[in-house]
Scaffold this motif. Structure first.
Motif, short mmCIF file in Angstrom:
data_model
loop_
_atom_site.label_atom_id
_atom_site.label_comp_id
_atom_site.label_asym_id
_atom_site.label_seq_id
_atom_site.Cartn_x
_atom_site.Cartn_y
_atom_site.Cartn_z
N GLY A 109 -42.90 -1.90 -15.79
CA GLY A 109 -43.95 -1.06 -15.25
C GLY A 109 -44.33 -1.47 -13.84
N VAL A 110 -44.47 -2.76 -13.62
CA VAL A 110 -44.86 -3.24 -12.29
C VAL A 110 -43.81 -2.88 -11.25
N MET A 111 -42.55 -3.15 -11.60
CA MET A 111 -41.52 -2.86 -10.62
C MET A 111 -41.41 -1.37 -10.35
N ALA A 112 -41.52 -0.57 -11.41
CA ALA A 112 -41.46 0.88 -11.23
C ALA A 112 -42.63 1.35 -10.38
N SER A 113 -43.80 0.78 -10.62
CA SER A 113 -44.97 1.15 -9.83
C SER A 113 -44.74 0.85 -8.36
N PHE A 114 -44.17 -0.33 -8.13
CA PHE A 114 -43.93 -0.75 -6.75
C PHE A 114 -42.95 0.20 -6.07
N VAL A 115 -41.85 0.49 -6.73
CA VAL A 115 -40.87 1.39 -6.13
C VAL A 115 -41.50 2.76 -5.88
N GLY A 247 -32.39 2.04 -11.50
CA GLY A 247 -32.59 2.44 -10.11
C GLY A 247 -32.69 3.95 -9.91
N TRP A 248 -31.74 4.66 -10.45
CA TRP A 248 -31.71 6.11 -10.25
C TRP A 248 -32.95 6.77 -10.86
N ASN A 249 -33.30 6.32 -12.05
CA ASN A 249 -34.49 6.84 -12.72
C ASN A 249 -35.74 6.62 -11.86
N MET A 250 -35.83 5.40 -11.30
CA MET A 250 -36.99 5.08 -10.45
C MET A 250 -37.07 6.02 -9.26
N ILE A 251 -35.93 6.18 -8.59
CA ILE A 251 -35.94 7.00 -7.38
C ILE A 251 -36.27 8.45 -7.72
N ARG A 252 -35.63 8.95 -8.77
CA ARG A 252 -35.88 10.34 -9.15
C ARG A 252 -37.36 10.54 -9.53
N ILE A 297 -40.86 4.04 -19.76
CA ILE A 297 -41.88 3.30 -19.02
C ILE A 297 -41.63 3.44 -17.52
N VAL A 298 -40.36 3.28 -17.16
CA VAL A 298 -40.00 3.30 -15.74
C VAL A 298 -40.35 4.66 -15.13
N ALA A 299 -40.00 5.73 -15.82
CA ALA A 299 -40.26 7.07 -15.28
C ALA A 299 -41.76 7.29 -15.11
#
Lengths: 496, 447
Positions: A109-115, A247-252, A297-299
């Motif tokens: 969650g933290v990393m996804a939030s940051f990205v 990565g791709w999920n985060m960017i999208r 979570i990431v999305a």
């Protein structure tokens, strides 16, 4: 150079102090069910009169970033969304934490939030002017279709029973109706009570349904043993393999969050729901979503943080607030003698750069603070419930009260607490309820404004290109899950 | 829990207790004149909104100069077009400790049916500041004057989409404009707040709208912006031209006999003693005359008009009389949304029920088997009583919260003796701590 001035100002000891203070306060308050970032910002605003305008904005923006990130803590560990934006995080975060991996869930969650925060920051810095003009292309019918698209997503996050998800969503829509709709100015479904003129507010409904009902259910469980967890060093680090996998999920998801954040009034809730549904619908294993699946979570988390930067774009470029929080930020600018609007960039560039730099720094400090306190936070799941739950209840009550200084909201919270227990007993999912509740008023307001301006003609919904595109996407999203399950069902039949 | 933690908790509790009672005692002066406790000012809009900024500007000056001797506490009660906050003050004890700052929506809300009370249920304290309104179009609009716009609205009625939220003061102004030109009819669209209306103007979703001067100034684009990305004022609705914008003509000059503005008023419950009202009015007057306030209001483009006493009564009557003749009616028939929502909910509920009955009852989860309903019910009862006591203000907040946290904690741990002490500590810390943070820091009005 206004940019240098802004950077120097914010990197001064006072500037750093305020950003760290704001971010930590935001995380803390965001993590407490019952208290939200919006409330903290509104309550802090009068305290910032004595600061200069740059420091005031830096403090408020850091709170904003902190709060939207902190919401995931209680969503993940306690299944109580700390802020409305983190409802979707409960769907996969809590199951993963329950499996004994709260640290892993939080780290993702933290990393996804940051990205998410950083990608939307990039949009804010590079494209705010051209992108902001997009929002004027959106008339009422376009907004209506967009919200309809998001409403359709209820079906795809509803858990195992489609009919129950739809029932839950419809009930949410119904409950959002009392009050004074903007279009007619006449109270409806208020039963003559002035207290009902504002309908049911999101916060008391949300914490009633999620926090209070969760607490009432948990206290009934004899010998409440918090699920045991093992915090391994490994879980605390984000590895390169994760980046590859997510990565791709985060960017999208960040792109989705940013673009939805840009549209005024739509906000973080829709951003995370949409990103979650897209992740699920494009996944090879959609059935894993809702059971502690990492991409879920990431999305959700990259999208809800991305809406922050997105929502700041129209605020900076055109003086149009994208959310409730932004409206308060706008008020802060006015108090400090700045004219928000299209000329803000030319008239007071320093404040614009201050907002940008503060958003950047707050995102960095958010990651540092969250990772630094991760071990401590994850342990929250192991605190004896007898210590934790009554304190949370206090915050639920006081938070509902502080929202508008009235007891009515506290009673609403109690009522929805009971409703939440009943719905859960019947296995009716709660997330669709909240989504229907949040989205319908926006849809109705825009549909009404549209119909008023065409004197009652509905045809622009399908004749305007942007509008029809959203409706088409909605149809596709609605059709993917059943078609796919039929396909896989056929495949399974062949296999057997 | 180690001994060290117990000691730490005890110290914190004692510190909070000392803090609490020391601040309590400092308030008990011997004077009997008004005011002898903090005055609550209710703003029926959110923090950072126009009304909130305005009210707090005056409040800050009054507190800084210590003109009233007691703190002013601002309570924001947004929602319901301002009716919720105003009702809260209407029903308050008429002792001058809870007053309202509100603009003319207090009149229009009653006339439009949003509230069953209006100015008659209050005692006006003062009118402070007036807001200049303008009719605004996109810069490339074919309409060059307000007369043009009205003629166009008469030639093809309801073709001009005019942004004015139904029931708001702007809505009444729009109707006055229509009445000033025979046959003119706008298509009045509820298009949201100033920012949304501006956005809709630029996007071509509206043809014209009413904006306050401050909004107009902030939305103007820098020189050289393309005409379809900027806005232009057709007329100002005040009696004379605005000194800062002498190039914008008034409606009256253009042969449209309409003037309109909005103003901030301060209200007290109807039976508030005259002495209290006069004292408050005097303080507000002082604040409005202060150079700092005047400078700030000039920046916000708010006029510095001030009215009190008998002149104020006449003024309010005048405003009501000017607005009253216009009947508010939604002009477009909208679908009956609640009906569809009820049908939809019933339908899906029915389907879900049928499907649930068809399926075999699913085996209960293991954790539910061991649950004890009575504890859940007792917890709910404690919580219910807590909220009830809170509502009726039967106990000080800190004590009440301590008791609630303790009782629920004890219920959850099933009366384990070893846990009683830590729970008590946590309870006391929660009660005292939340009270301190919310009242001292954030000025939330807890009982």
């Amino acid at each position: 150079m206004p940019l240098q001035e802004a950077i120097l100002q914010l990197l001064s000891p006072m500037g750093i102090f305020l950003i760290v203070l704001g971010t930590s306060l935001g995380i803390f308050v965001g993590a407490i069910p019952g208290l939200t970032g919006t409330m903290l910002i509104a309550l802090t605003l009068p305290l910032t009169y004595s600061l200069n305008s740059q420091f005031a904005m830096a403090l408020l923006i850091s709170i904003y970033v902190g709060a939207i990130s902190g919401g995931m803590i209680s969503s993940t560990l306690l299944r109580m969304p700390g802020t409305p934006a983190s409802i979707v995080t409960t769907l996969d975060g809590y199951p993963l934490a329950k499996k004994g991996k709260p640290d892993r869930a939080l780290m993702l969650g933290v990393m996804a939030s940051f990205v998410g925060g950083m990608i939307s920051w990039g949009f804010l810095v590079l494209l705010s002017k051209p992108v902001a003009e997009l929002s004027t292309k959106f008339g009422p019918f376009e907004y209506f279709s967009l919200v309809v698209m998001a409403l359709v997503l209820i079906a795809s996050i509803g858990g195992d029973s489609l009919s129950k998800a739809l029932f839950s969503g419809a009930l949410g829509i119904l409950v959002s109706m009392p009050g004074i709709p903007a279009a007619t100015g006449q109270p409806r479904l208020t039963f003559g009570l002035v207290e009902m003129n504002d309908g049911f507010q999101l916060l008391p409904v949300l914490i009633g349904l999620f926090a209070v009902s969760q607490i009432l259910r948990e206290v009934t469980v004899v010998s409440v043993i918090p699920h045991s967890i093992r915090i391994e060093k490994k879980g605390l680090f984000f590895r390169l393999a994760d980046l590859k996998r997510h990565g791709w999920n985060m960017i999208r998801s960040s792109f989705i969050g940013t673009w939805i954040g840009i549209l005024p009034g739509i906000g973080a809730n829709i951003g995370s729901v949409t990103a979650y549904s897209v992740a699920r619908n494009t996944s090879k294993t959609p059935e894993k979503f809702g059971t502690g699946h990492e991409p879920g979570i990431v999305a959700a988390e990259s999208a809800n943080n991305a809406t922050v930067g997105g929502a700041l774009i129209p605020l900076i470029a055109m003086g149009i607030p994208g959310s409730v929080v932004e409206a308060v930020l706008l008020g802060a600018l006015v108090i400090h003698g700045l004219q928000p609007g299209p000329r803000l960039f030319t008239d007071s560039p320093v404040i614009v750069y201050t907002i940008m730099v503060a958003l950047f720094l707050a995102n960095i400090f958010m990651v540092i603070i969250m990772i630094g306190s991760m071990r401590f936070l994850a342990k929250l799941a192991t605190v004896p419930r007898a210590f934790l739950l009554p304190v949370i209840l206090t915050f639920c009550v006081i938070g509902s009260f502080a929202l508008a200084n009235r007891m009515f909201d506290v009673w609403v919270m109690m009522g929805f607490g009971v409703l939440g227990v009943i719905l859960e007993k019947w296995r009716v999912p709660l997330a669709p309820f909240i989504i229907g509740f949040v989205l319908w008023p926006i849809a109705e307001e825009n549909l009404s404004a549209g119909l008023m301006s065409t004197n009652g003609d509905w045809s622009p919904i399908i004749s305007r290109p942007i509008s029809i595109i959203f409706l088409a996407v909605a149809a596709v999203l609605l059709l993917i899950p059943p078609v796919r399950s039929r396909l896989s069902g056929r495949k399974a039949a062949i296999d057997s | 829990m180690s001994v060290f933690r117990h000691i730490l908790a005890a110290i914190a509790i004692i510190a909070l207790l000392v803090l609490r009672f020391s601040s309590d005692h400092s308030d008990t002066g011997e004077s009997t004149s008004y005011p002898e406790k903090p005055i609550h000012i209710v703003v029926p809009y959110p923090q950072g909104g126009g009304t909130d900024n305005f009210a707090r500007l005056l409040g800050r000056k009054i507190s800084e100069e210590n003109w009233i001797g007691e703190p002013l506490v601002f309570l924001n009660q947004p929602g319901g077009s301002g009716t919720i906050g105003s009702r809260y003050v209407k029903d308050a004890r008429p002792d001058g400790y809870r007053i309202l700052c509100h603009h003319e929506s207090i009149i229009t809300a009653q006339l439009s049916g949003a509230a069953n009370f209006g100015p008659d249920d209050f005692k006006p304290i003062a009118q402070t500041g007036n807001i200049v309104l303008l009719v605004v179009v996109r810069k490339d609009s074919p309409h060059k004057s307000i007369k043009d716009l009205l003629i166009a609205a008469a030639e093809s009625p309801r073709s001009i989409r005019f942004g004015a939220n139904i029931g708001s003061p702007a809505h009444f102004t729009a109707m006055k404009l229509e009445a000033a030109n025979k046959g003119a009819a706008f298509n009045l669209v509820t298009a949201g707040g100033g920012q949304t209306r501006y956005n809709s103007l630029l996007g071509g979703h509206l043809d014209a709208g009413i904006f306050s001067l401050a909004e107009f100034i902030s939305f103007q684009s820098p020189e050289g912006t393309a005409p379809d990305k900027d806005i232009r004022a057709l007329a100002v609705l005040s009696k004379g031209r605005h000194p800062d914008y002498p190039e914008i003509p008034t409606c009256v000059e253009q042969g449209v006999k309409v003037t309109s503005n909005n103003a901030y008023y301060w209200w007290a419950p109807r039976k508030t003693p005259e002495l209290v009202v006069r004292k408050l009015a005097a303080v507000l007057h002082k604040a409005m005359d202060h150079p700092d306030v005047i400078a700030q209001l000039k920046e916000w483009s708010i006029g510095t008009e001030f009215t009190r006493g008998e002149a104020l009564g006449t003024k309010v009557e005048e405003r009501i009389a000017a607005i009253k003749p216009f009947k508010i009616k939604a002009r477009t028939k909208l679908p009956n949304f609640p009906r569809y929502a009820i049908i939809l909910t019933g339908l899906f509920g029915f389907v879900a029920l049928i499907r649930a009955l068809k399926k075999n009852p699913t085996p209960r989860k293991a954790e539910e088997e061991k649950s004890s309903k009575s504890i859940g019910f007792l917890c709910f009862l404690v919580l219910f009583l807590y909220v009830y006591y809170f509502d009726k203000e039967l106990m000080p907040f800190a004590l009440l919260t301590t008791v609630m946290v303790f009782l629920i904690g004890v219920l959850i741990c099933r009366f384990k003796i070893g846990k009683l002490l830590p729970i008590l500590e946590i309870a006391a810390l929660t009660g005292l701590g939340t009270e301190f943070i919310f009242t001292a820091l954030f000025s939330v009005a807890l009982p």
